[in-house]
Write an enzyme that holds these catalytic residues in place. Structure first.
Site, PDB file in Angstrom:
ATOM      1  N   HIS A   1      27.518  -2.612  95.781  1.00 51.53           N
ATOM      2  CA  HIS A   1      27.014  -3.185  97.034  1.00 51.53           C
ATOM      3  C   HIS A   1      27.785  -4.462  97.360  1.00 51.53           C
ATOM      4  CE1 HIS A   1      23.632  -0.492  97.782  1.00 51.53           C
ATOM      5  NE2 HIS A   1      23.471  -0.463  96.464  1.00 51.53           N
TER       6      HIS A   1
ATOM      7  N   HIS B   1      27.593   3.461  91.657  1.00 54.03           N
ATOM      8  CA  HIS B   1      27.806   4.516  92.667  1.00 54.03           C
ATOM      9  C   HIS B   1      29.013   4.211  93.551  1.00 54.03           C
ATOM     10  CE1 HIS B   1      25.615   1.807  95.320  1.00 54.03           C
ATOM     11  NE2 HIS B   1      24.422   2.136  94.834  1.00 54.03           N
TER      12      HIS B   1
ATOM     13  N   ASN C   1      29.954   4.293  97.578  1.00 56.83           N
ATOM     14  CA  ASN C   1      28.747   4.090  98.370  1.00 56.83           C
ATOM     15  C   ASN C   1      28.293   2.647  98.206  1.00 56.83           C
ATOM     16  OD1 ASN C   1      28.285   7.250  97.230  1.00 56.83           O
ATOM     17  ND2 ASN C   1      28.135   6.896  99.436  1.00 56.83           N
TER      18      ASN C   1
ATOM     19  N   ASP D   1      25.407  14.330  94.936  1.00 56.76           N
ATOM     20  CA  ASP D   1      24.307  15.104  95.512  1.00 56.76           C
ATOM     21  C   ASP D   1      24.698  15.869  96.759  1.00 56.76           C
ATOM     22  OD1 ASP D   1      24.669  12.965  97.213  1.00 56.76           O
ATOM     23  OD2 ASP D   1      22.539  12.466  97.390  1.00 56.76           O
ATOM     24  N   GLY D   2      25.979  15.815  97.153  1.00 53.80           N
ATOM     25  CA  GLY D   2      26.430  16.504  98.348  1.00 53.80           C
ATOM     26  C   GLY D   2      26.295  15.682  99.607  1.00 53.80           C
TER      27      GLY D   2
ATOM     28  N   ASP E   1      20.750   8.314  91.184  1.00 52.43           N
ATOM     29  CA  ASP E   1      20.234   7.302  92.115  1.00 52.43           C
ATOM     30  C   ASP E   1      18.978   7.845  92.803  1.00 52.43           C
ATOM     31  OD1 ASP E   1      20.165   4.812  93.361  1.00 52.43           O
ATOM     32  OD2 ASP E   1      21.402   5.458  95.051  1.00 52.43           O
TER      33      ASP E   1
ATOM     34  N   LEU F   1      22.531   5.832 103.922  1.00 54.93           N
ATOM     35  CA  LEU F   1      21.756   6.472 102.863  1.00 54.93           C
ATOM     36  C   LEU F   1      20.814   5.479 102.206  1.00 54.93           C
ATOM     37  CD1 LEU F   1      24.748   8.493 101.461  1.00 54.93           C
ATOM     38  CD2 LEU F   1      22.738   9.491 102.540  1.00 54.93           C
TER      39      LEU F   1
END
Length: 383
Positions: free
Chosen positions: A187, A208, A211, A240-241, A266, A302
């Site tokens: 982040h 992650h 993201n 997760d796609g 996550d 997300l």
């Protein structure tokens, strides 16, 4: 327990009374379990919640922690790090205290919860990079707060995610690492030199990767390239796609290297919920989309994942070119080794008897935690 190992060999794993693997014997397939795949239990270093159970809920209780563990066991995750997200000091401390209390009262739960991950509140305030974290609670790293977290968690604190561009980040990283806490970068909207300085100070993970970042970045340099290039950082990926396209995940794992890569779910408490609009502690007003995504309502941002780690394994298996053994390593041996859990993620004598039996589609049929069967589907396929 008997099953097929990655690579095609069949094996029978025998356990002892202490919850350890006594032996792994290779032999010709026999019995109905031999038609299944046998793998170490899945290891998830980032779980906010699952199955309606949320470690970030205001009314978090010991019962919630137990229910979360049972839900994850049914999904094949035998070791997990409950992940507490950005909040005020008192709320984070309360969550850590409740998780620690739950662990003290149950040996099997203590085995499964091998650590706690605090994601934030030392994150970037920039939209996109901030993700679904509460902007009002973001702040600079504080070593006194770190000490409070370690005490509140009874020493279970294992990972803290921060943005390396925040003031005092370098000193905080040094103190955390010397206290036995892994530091992950995430982040963030950091310049590459900040990322490399954080790694030099002891940061060892990327949370992650790809993201929790601005939707539009310079071609180069940018924080993704810098984290992929720095071999001192191992990277978690949400497969997760929704968080990463298949080509992106494939390229990132190849760039980072298989041994320095691992999958995380996550997962949020809404994982498995029907499409609709919800209010949750993580993200507030969120929507589960028709295709299983979890977003901040009215946007494409997300708000965590609606998938289990087993779901991520299945998606990776179906959409990337990696062989089964490598896909499973991303969710078993790699996260265990990277987190310093030497007895997890492997099928070998002396290792923890954490086992999962999968059908040919990699759906979970049986889960064993420390030698105890905690989940079982009655109807298994015949050989």
């Amino acid at each position: 327990m008997e099953g097929q190992l990655p690579g095609g060999r069949n094996a029978v794993v025998r356990t002892d009374r202490e919850g350890r693997i006594r032996s792994v014997e290779h032999r010709e397939p026999a019995g109905r379990d031999a038609a299944c795949f046998l793998t170490p239990g899945l290891v998830d270093l980032q779980v906010n919640g699952y199955g309606g159970h949320d470690v970030n809920a205001e009314g978090l209780s010991v019962d919630t922690v137990h229910a979360l563990a049972r839900a994850l066991w049914a999904a094949g995750t035998t070791t997990f790090f409950p992940t507490v997200v950005t909040a005020g000091h008192d709320r984070i401390v309360h969550a850590l205290e409740v998780i620690a209390e739950a662990v003290r009262g149950d040996a099997l739960l203590a085995h499964s919860i091998a650590g706690i991950h605090v994601e934030g509140p030392y994150l970037s305030p920039v939209d996109g990079a901030r993700g679904a974290h509460d902007a009002d609670c973001l702040r600079d790293p504080d070593t006194a707060e770190l000490a409070d977290w370690i005490a509140a968690s009874d020493g279970l604190l294992r990972i803290v995610t921060l943005a390396p561009e925040r003031a005092n980040a370098t000193a905080y990283i040094d103190r955390a690492v010397r206290s036995g806490v892994l530091v992950a970068l995430g982040h963030c909207a950091a310049e590459p030199d900040r990322i490399h300085r954080a790694a030099a100070a002891g940061a060892s993970l990327s949370t992650h990767l790809g993201n929790g970042i601005q939707p539009t970045l310079p071609r180069h340099p940018n924080p993704i390239w810098a984290q992929l290039a720095d071999d001192r950082l191992s990277a978690g990926f949400i497969a997760d796609g929704h968080h990463l396209p298949a080509d992106t995940l494939t390229a990132m794992v190849r760039a980072k290297g298989l041994r320095r890569s691992f999958l995380v779910s996550d997962a949020a408490a809404l994982a498995g919920s029907p499409p609709g609009r919800y209010t949750t502690p993580v993200g507030g007003d969120v929507t589960v989309t028709a295709d299983g995504g979890l977003v901040l309502t009215g946007s494409a941002l997300l708000a965590g994942s609606a998938a289990s780690l087993a779901d991520c394994v299945r998606w990776t298996r179906a959409h990337t070119p990696f062989p089964d053994g490598d896909v499973l390593a991303l969710a078993t041996s790699n996260p265990a080794r990277i987190a310093g859990l030497r007895d997890r993620g492997t099928l070998a004598a002396g290792a923890a008897a954490d086992l999962v039996l999968l059908d040919e589609e990699f759906r979970v049929l049986r889960t064993v935690v420390a030698g105890t069967t905690v989940h079982r589907v009655d109807e298994l396929p015949t050989p």
